[in-house]
Design an enzyme around this catalytic site. Sequence first.
Site, PDB file in Angstrom:
ATOM      1  N   GLU A  15       0.855  -1.175   0.000  1.00 27.65           N
ATOM      2  CA  GLU A  15       0.000   0.000   0.000  1.00 27.65           C
ATOM      3  C   GLU A  15       0.893   1.226   0.000  1.00 27.65           C
ATOM      4  OE1 GLU A  15      -3.289  -0.273  -0.160  1.00 27.65           O
ATOM      5  OE2 GLU A  15      -3.486  -2.403   0.255  1.00 27.65           O
ATOM      6  N   ASP A  65     -17.583  -8.926 -11.332  1.00 28.19           N
ATOM      7  CA  ASP A  65     -17.662  -8.452  -9.952  1.00 28.19           C
ATOM      8  C   ASP A  65     -17.085  -7.054  -9.805  1.00 28.19           C
ATOM      9  OD1 ASP A  65     -18.420  -8.951  -7.160  1.00 28.19           O
ATOM     10  OD2 ASP A  65     -16.258  -8.910  -6.787  1.00 28.19           O
TER      11      ASP A  65
END
Length: 152
Positions: free
Chosen positions: A70, A96
């Site tokens: 991250e 999705d």
Amino acid sequence: MTPDQFIATYAPAAQRACAGTGLLASINLAQAILESGWGASGLTRSANNFFGIKAGKSWRGPVVTLPTREQRPDGTLYTVQAAFRKYPTPEAAFQDRVALFRLLPRYHRLFRVDTVAAEAQLLKDCGYATDLQYPAKLVSIVKKYNLTRFDS
């Protein structure tokens, strides 16, 4: 898998997922390329997850837990363990992604833009990715491989 093979294999899934939604298949495919490393990532190989979609509280399907990098707003990189959604097929992952954008209000702005640059920037602004260069990376992939040819 070569870039041409990847594009030929997964462009139809990107197109089907985006058809009639206002989302660009080119960005969908560019995200799959970037997030999966052309399908070579461990997450993609083990879970058919081409988009790095995490398994949030509402996810009721199978998961796989893997380390992920991250980036904080100041540019600092760090690694965390995260649970990611596991899909039965690549097609399910492409579908999705669109379903997630429809479900979560923070992504609703994506359905109101119609350019590659705007959609790429909004993905970052809406919190899809922490990478400060995410929009530029997506736009670069779209341009390099002429992915706009898959937009309707």
